[in-house]
Design a protein around this motif. Structure first.
Motif, PDB file in Angstrom:
ATOM      1  N   THR A   2       0.843  -1.199   0.000  1.00 53.60           N
ATOM      2  CA  THR A   2       0.000   0.000   0.000  1.00 53.60           C
ATOM      3  C   THR A   2       0.879   1.250   0.000  1.00 53.60           C
ATOM      4  O   THR A   2       1.961   1.262   0.582  1.00 53.60           O
ATOM      5  N   LYS A   3       0.386   2.311  -0.636  1.00 53.11           N
ATOM      6  CA  LYS A   3       1.142   3.561  -0.670  1.00 53.11           C
ATOM      7  C   LYS A   3       0.200   4.740  -0.479  1.00 53.11           C
ATOM      8  O   LYS A   3      -1.026   4.623  -0.624  1.00 53.11           O
ATOM      9  N   ASP A   6      -3.554   5.685  -2.103  1.00 49.06           N
ATOM     10  CA  ASP A   6      -4.403   4.538  -2.448  1.00 49.06           C
ATOM     11  C   ASP A   6      -5.796   4.708  -1.851  1.00 49.06           C
ATOM     12  O   ASP A   6      -5.965   5.222  -0.734  1.00 49.06           O
ATOM     13  N   LEU A   8      -9.120   2.355  -0.922  1.00 53.95           N
ATOM     14  CA  LEU A   8      -9.423   0.943  -0.734  1.00 53.95           C
ATOM     15  C   LEU A   8     -10.746   0.737  -0.002  1.00 53.95           C
ATOM     16  O   LEU A   8     -11.229   1.625   0.701  1.00 53.95           O
ATOM     17  N   VAL A 223      -5.475   6.290   1.988  1.00 50.10           N
ATOM     18  CA  VAL A 223      -4.168   6.254   2.631  1.00 50.10           C
ATOM     19  C   VAL A 223      -3.518   7.626   2.489  1.00 50.10           C
ATOM     20  O   VAL A 223      -3.291   8.110   1.383  1.00 50.10           O
ATOM     21  N   ALA A 229      -0.016   3.668   5.613  1.00 50.80           N
ATOM     22  CA  ALA A 229       0.187   2.532   4.702  1.00 50.80           C
ATOM     23  C   ALA A 229       0.798   1.344   5.436  1.00 50.80           C
ATOM     24  O   ALA A 229       0.380   0.188   5.250  1.00 50.80           O
ATOM     25  N   ASP A 233      -0.906  -2.336   5.861  1.00 51.36           N
ATOM     26  CA  ASP A 233      -0.213  -3.526   5.354  1.00 51.36           C
ATOM     27  C   ASP A 233       0.036  -4.540   6.464  1.00 51.36           C
ATOM     28  O   ASP A 233      -0.083  -5.759   6.251  1.00 51.36           O
ATOM     29  N   THR A 243      -8.605  -6.262   2.205  1.00 48.15           N
ATOM     30  CA  THR A 243      -8.816  -5.048   1.419  1.00 48.15           C
ATOM     31  C   THR A 243      -8.975  -5.383  -0.060  1.00 48.15           C
ATOM     32  O   THR A 243      -8.586  -6.473  -0.516  1.00 48.15           O
ATOM     33  N   PRO A 245      -9.251  -2.817  -4.012  1.00 48.64           N
ATOM     34  CA  PRO A 245      -9.326  -1.457  -4.547  1.00 48.64           C
ATOM     35  C   PRO A 245     -10.767  -0.944  -4.543  1.00 48.64           C
ATOM     36  O   PRO A 245     -11.707  -1.707  -4.792  1.00 48.64           O
TER      37      PRO A 245
END
Length: 417
Positions: A2-3, A6, A8, A223, A229, A233, A243, A245
């Protein structure tokens, strides 16, 4: 991995949390992981006290206790940062996780830039906020507008523009517009608020934009930082959170909801601020309303911007003690000290026993100062203009020269007297 940026859908895999959670239980699950992994030492959360009109802050160190905090309390009007500052040592020795509304996140930034809190030792999970309802007014609203005994209500929510209650014998919803036109509904400061998605937090969560099979069963998560993130994660890797998208159509819907809320906030600002008048008329109105002040100091005690140990409002030279009505200087000192950084949290108005619309006066001044100097409180670590003045040095200069130009050394540093 994840960044930041994002979007989700997230939901819990924890059976105990599933039983109690609303909208997928992602926030409660993330805090459980944060405690179990020692990412934080404690979580500051809100739980129901004697009833749903009683929001009670709790410090949780045992992950098993987190399930008690699942769900939302729209009739809870607490502000979290000042509690950490006053009672938890400002996080200088503890890593704390905290769930925040927009005004909470803004207040965290304002306290942090004044070195009263350490943001590096705080993890914030933000929740979308359409506003909260004062508990006393909520009980009256439910009695008068819903025709229901507020003691029989066991659940409330704000959804699709309605305030909805579930009570012994049924459920009922009434349009927020109808309630607010009748003088009920959300707190006045919440109506004016334009911080609906707290992106200053590490994660911004809510139900806006969750559509399709996940509707009502998952949390929308944006995020907002590397810390966020990593937390997400870690929970997924451990297997307690799942999770996927976010649906592109859901992203569009979320944006429209946020946009509509911002427009509504602007509408209420226009109405409230115009109702104050301008210039001398505004000053007269403020002076008239604040003449009810009994100087109980609750506005100062609850304000997240107030942290001075030696408060000028307690200096008898400026505010004579034991006098009613209170000298207007008391309020002028507060406005001068706070107005450029007011985050419109409404605490000063919420606790005022004289029912003075303090938040309206302060917020109106903050918006005017924002137009003049461009500083928006609570969205970055940029300092307001006043912060560039060294208070002790400036007080000494004023005492020595008799000048009232408090900003002189900032605007014209070569001038010496």
């Amino acid at each position: 991995m994840t960044k930041k940026g994002d979007m989700l859908y997230a939901w819990t895999n924890d059976a105990d949390i599933q039983k109690k959670a609303e909208l997928g239980g992602a926030v409660t699950t993330l805090w459980k992981y944060a405690l179990e992994s020692k990412t934080v030492d404690a979580v500051l959360a809100v739980t129901k006290g004697v009833d749903l009109y009683d929001a009670k802050p709790v410090v949780i160190t045992d992950p098993k206790d987190l399930v008690k905090t699942a769900g939302s309390l729209h009739c809870g009007t607490l502000l979290m940062p000042k509690l950490i500052k006053k009672y938890l040592g400002g996080t200088h020795h503890t890593k704390i996780g905290v769930t925040v509304k927009g005004c909470d996140a803004m207040a965290f930034y304002e306290l942090a830039k004044r070195k009263q809190l350490d943001l590096d030792r705080i993890i914030m999970i933000g929740v979308n906020c359409g506003g909260s309802v004062s508990p006393v007014l909520a009980r009256k609203m439910i009695t008068d507008k819903f025709g229901v005994d507020p003691n029989t209500v066991h659940k409330e929510e704000i959804d699709k523009g309605q305030f909805i209650i579930e009570y012994e014998g049924g459920h009922k919803g009434i349009s927020m517009d109808e309630l607010e036109e009748a003088g009920y509904g959300r707190r006045a400061n919440c109506r004016r608020c334009k911080m609906k998605v707290p992106r200053q937090a590490d994660l911004a969560c809510g139900n806006w934009g969750v559509i399709g099979p996940r509707a009502g069963k998952a949390t929308f998560v944006e995020v907002c930082s590397e810390k966020g993130a990593n937390l997400l994660d870690g929970a997924v890797k451990k297997g307690i959170l799942a999770t996927e998208p976010a649906n592109p159509k859901g992203l569009e819907i979320r944006g429209k909801v946020e946009g509509a809320m911002l427009k509504l906030g602007e509408k209420w600002r226009k109405k409230d601020f115009e109702g104050l008048g301008a210039g001398k008329d505004r000053l007269k109105k403020i002076m008239s309303e604040t003449s009810r002040c009994m100087k109980c100091y609750q506005c100062i005690e609850q304000c997240p911007i107030c942290y001075c140990v030696d408060c000028t409002t307690k200096n008898p030279v400026y505010v004579p003690p034991g006098e009613l009505p209170v000298s207007f200087m008391f309020h002028l000192i507060r406005y001068a000290h706070i107005a450029d950084s007011c985050v419109n949290c409404g605490q000063c108005e919420e606790v005022c026993p004289s029912e003075i619309p303090n938040a309206l006066f302060m917020h109106a001044q903050q918006v005017e100062l924002e137009k003049m100097f461009g500083h928006i409180p609570g969205v970055s670590m940029e300092l307001p203009l006043m912060a560039f003045v060294e208070e002790k040095q400036e007080r000494a200069r004023l005492a020595n020269t008799g000048s009232d130009m408090i900003y002189e050394n900032v605007f014209n540093p070569v001038v010496k007297k």
